[in-house]
Design a protein around this motif. Sequence first.
Motif, PDB file in Angstrom:
ATOM      1  N   THR A   1      42.423  29.295  31.702  1.00 27.80           N
ATOM      2  CA  THR A   1      43.108  30.268  30.846  1.00 27.80           C
ATOM      3  C   THR A   1      43.444  31.533  31.622  1.00 27.80           C
ATOM      4  O   THR A   1      42.631  32.047  32.385  1.00 27.80           O
ATOM      5  CB  THR A   1      42.210  30.627  29.652  1.00 27.80           C
ATOM      6  N   LEU A   2      44.667  32.037  31.424  1.00 23.61           N
ATOM      7  CA  LEU A   2      45.123  33.261  32.093  1.00 23.61           C
ATOM      8  C   LEU A   2      44.880  34.481  31.221  1.00 23.61           C
ATOM      9  O   LEU A   2      44.984  34.416  29.992  1.00 23.61           O
ATOM     10  CB  LEU A   2      46.628  33.194  32.372  1.00 23.61           C
ATOM     11  N   ASP A   3      44.621  35.607  31.875  1.00 27.93           N
ATOM     12  CA  ASP A   3      44.576  36.898  31.196  1.00 27.93           C
ATOM     13  C   ASP A   3      45.919  37.601  31.380  1.00 27.93           C
ATOM     14  O   ASP A   3      46.450  37.644  32.499  1.00 27.93           O
ATOM     15  CB  ASP A   3      43.475  37.785  31.777  1.00 27.93           C
ATOM     16  N   LEU A   4      46.469  38.148  30.296  1.00 27.43           N
ATOM     17  CA  LEU A   4      47.650  39.000  30.384  1.00 27.43           C
ATOM     18  C   LEU A   4      47.127  40.429  30.490  1.00 27.43           C
ATOM     19  O   LEU A   4      46.769  41.058  29.497  1.00 27.43           O
ATOM     20  CB  LEU A   4      48.544  38.811  29.160  1.00 27.43           C
ATOM     21  N   VAL A   5      47.061  40.898  31.724  1.00 30.95           N
ATOM     22  CA  VAL A   5      46.292  42.094  32.057  1.00 30.95           C
ATOM     23  C   VAL A   5      47.053  43.364  31.675  1.00 30.95           C
ATOM     24  O   VAL A   5      48.208  43.552  32.050  1.00 30.95           O
ATOM     25  CB  VAL A   5      45.946  42.099  33.556  1.00 30.95           C
TER      26      VAL A   5
ATOM     27  N   ALA B   1      49.328  39.283  35.462  1.00 33.29           N
ATOM     28  CA  ALA B   1      48.589  38.192  34.825  1.00 33.29           C
ATOM     29  C   ALA B   1      47.743  37.494  35.873  1.00 33.29           C
ATOM     30  O   ALA B   1      48.004  37.589  37.074  1.00 33.29           O
ATOM     31  CB  ALA B   1      49.553  37.215  34.160  1.00 33.29           C
ATOM     32  N   GLY B   2      46.728  36.800  35.409  1.00 32.11           N
ATOM     33  CA  GLY B   2      45.889  36.051  36.334  1.00 32.11           C
ATOM     34  C   GLY B   2      44.495  35.838  35.797  1.00 32.11           C
ATOM     35  O   GLY B   2      44.210  36.071  34.617  1.00 32.11           O
ATOM     36  N   VAL B   3      43.632  35.401  36.689  1.00 35.76           N
ATOM     37  CA  VAL B   3      42.231  35.160  36.350  1.00 35.76           C
ATOM     38  C   VAL B   3      41.434  35.286  37.635  1.00 35.76           C
ATOM     39  O   VAL B   3      41.934  34.980  38.725  1.00 35.76           O
ATOM     40  CB  VAL B   3      42.063  33.756  35.704  1.00 35.76           C
ATOM     41  N   TYR B   4      40.196  35.759  37.511  1.00 39.63           N
ATOM     42  CA  TYR B   4      39.378  35.977  38.703  1.00 39.63           C
ATOM     43  C   TYR B   4      37.914  35.692  38.388  1.00 39.63           C
ATOM     44  O   TYR B   4      37.403  36.094  37.336  1.00 39.63           O
ATOM     45  CB  TYR B   4      39.519  37.419  39.193  1.00 39.63           C
TER      46      TYR B   4
ATOM     47  N   LEU C   1      54.771  37.685  43.483  1.00 34.43           N
ATOM     48  CA  LEU C   1      55.306  36.759  42.486  1.00 34.43           C
ATOM     49  C   LEU C   1      54.167  35.940  41.871  1.00 34.43           C
ATOM     50  O   LEU C   1      53.708  36.243  40.786  1.00 34.43           O
ATOM     51  CB  LEU C   1      56.389  35.880  43.103  1.00 34.43           C
ATOM     52  N   ALA C   2      53.681  34.925  42.587  1.00 37.12           N
ATOM     53  CA  ALA C   2      52.585  34.111  42.050  1.00 37.12           C
ATOM     54  C   ALA C   2      51.801  33.515  43.202  1.00 37.12           C
ATOM     55  O   ALA C   2      52.388  33.064  44.197  1.00 37.12           O
ATOM     56  CB  ALA C   2      53.129  33.009  41.148  1.00 37.12           C
ATOM     57  N   GLY C   3      50.475  33.492  43.063  1.00 38.01           N
ATOM     58  CA  GLY C   3      49.651  32.973  44.140  1.00 38.01           C
ATOM     59  C   GLY C   3      48.323  32.412  43.679  1.00 38.01           C
ATOM     60  O   GLY C   3      47.822  32.734  42.596  1.00 38.01           O
ATOM     61  N   LEU C   4      47.754  31.562  44.536  1.00 36.44           N
ATOM     62  CA  LEU C   4      46.435  30.971  44.356  1.00 36.44           C
ATOM     63  C   LEU C   4      45.487  31.648  45.337  1.00 36.44           C
ATOM     64  O   LEU C   4      45.757  31.674  46.540  1.00 36.44           O
ATOM     65  CB  LEU C   4      46.510  29.468  44.641  1.00 36.44           C
TER      66      LEU C   4
ATOM     67  N   LYS D   1      46.806  34.883  40.800  1.00 36.75           N
ATOM     68  CA  LYS D   1      47.407  36.196  40.568  1.00 36.75           C
ATOM     69  C   LYS D   1      48.902  36.032  40.336  1.00 36.75           C
ATOM     70  O   LYS D   1      49.567  35.232  41.002  1.00 36.75           O
ATOM     71  CB  LYS D   1      47.132  37.147  41.727  1.00 36.75           C
ATOM     72  N   ILE D   2      49.434  36.801  39.391  1.00 34.17           N
ATOM     73  CA  ILE D   2      50.842  36.718  39.002  1.00 34.17           C
ATOM     74  C   ILE D   2      51.372  38.127  38.795  1.00 34.17           C
ATOM     75  O   ILE D   2      50.799  38.915  38.030  1.00 34.17           O
ATOM     76  CB  ILE D   2      50.996  35.899  37.707  1.00 34.17           C
ATOM     77  N   GLY D   3      52.445  38.468  39.497  1.00 35.99           N
ATOM     78  CA  GLY D   3      53.079  39.771  39.308  1.00 35.99           C
ATOM     79  C   GLY D   3      52.337  40.931  39.937  1.00 35.99           C
ATOM     80  O   GLY D   3      52.577  42.087  39.581  1.00 35.99           O
ATOM     81  N   GLY D   4      51.479  40.657  40.887  1.00 38.15           N
ATOM     82  CA  GLY D   4      50.691  41.696  41.551  1.00 38.15           C
ATOM     83  C   GLY D   4      49.311  41.169  41.895  1.00 38.15           C
ATOM     84  O   GLY D   4      48.920  40.093  41.444  1.00 38.15           O
ATOM     85  N   SER D   5      48.580  41.915  42.706  1.00 37.11           N
ATOM     86  CA  SER D   5      47.252  41.488  43.147  1.00 37.11           C
ATOM     87  C   SER D   5      46.154  42.034  42.244  1.00 37.11           C
ATOM     88  O   SER D   5      46.399  42.820  41.342  1.00 37.11           O
ATOM     89  CB  SER D   5      47.010  41.937  44.593  1.00 37.11           C
TER      90      SER D   5
END
Length: 321
Positions: free
Chosen positions: A73-77, A114-117, A165-168, A276-280
């Motif tokens: 699940t992603l967080d919309l930060v 957006a993302g998850v950590y 943009l988007a990364g793992l 990570k999506i749209g930034g780190s």
Amino acid sequence: MSRPRRAVVTVAAAALAALLVTTGTPTPAHGHGDRHRAVHPELRRHLVAHYDFDHPLWSDPARERDLGRSGTTLDLVNGGAAMRVPDRAHRGSGRAVQTRQVDPAVAGNDDWKAGVYAPTGLPSLHAFNATAGASLLGWFKVLGDGPAPNSNSANPADRYNAIGLAGLLTGDSDGHGVRALLELINVDGELRLVALGRRLDGGESQTFAAVEDWRTLLPPGEWVFLAATFDFTDGSMALYRNGRPLDGFYTRTDDPWLVAGPGRHRSTATDPRGIKIGGSFPQDTREQNPCDCRMDSLMFLDRAVSARQIGKQYQYVTGGR
């Protein structure tokens, strides 16, 4: 006797549904085929994570369900549910996610991303543990005109050197370091669209940069389908735009992934710490490389898929436009 049994089943089903809402565990809203309606059949078996931003978590609309097999699940930060905007990237899409810098003059943690950590790694992303390859695919609409002002600098003229943009993430990432990434970054003084990868945790990265001007590849306000592939067995990468391979070059001519020697070359045997999506820094401890962008149908695959398969994916959702 049939009436009491039906009543028990009905009560049990209602109780289960209530429990799922309470615990935040989503139940499928679609059948298997419908869930993957925007994914070409040849890619489905490699689809680890997939986000179309039309599936908020039932118990928390500031989080997005994974339509891939991982259930990550992603967080919309910072922006939460407001980050979902009505904008169709392709004929089968509905909403997209909006990311952006909020206040360039303040070194805070309010940028929309957006993302998850997870600091110990995410078991749900285990498919990328000791993987032979990876691919990132998705639709992107850039709204800004370049890297954002650097909110971490006291100099108001400073700008970031990249647009995320988007990364793992890697298995030892602080929220910035990546195993596989699509971004715009400064290469020898010029912003370029790149695939950036790292085979080994704590090791060196390699960058494959597109030759063509990034403004041509990502015209402001236009949806574009991008893909990047990472083959950790031989150190090769590739970039694609609207289903077609892009001419590019490697920024290093040595062997940063250490694949020249003998042996079975794979990524480090660690679970990635997130996406990570749209930034780190998806854990929201720092602002870095924000993207004034919209994104849709983001896919993370555990294989370096072929040019033919990427072309098929583009044709599949566009009808050959």
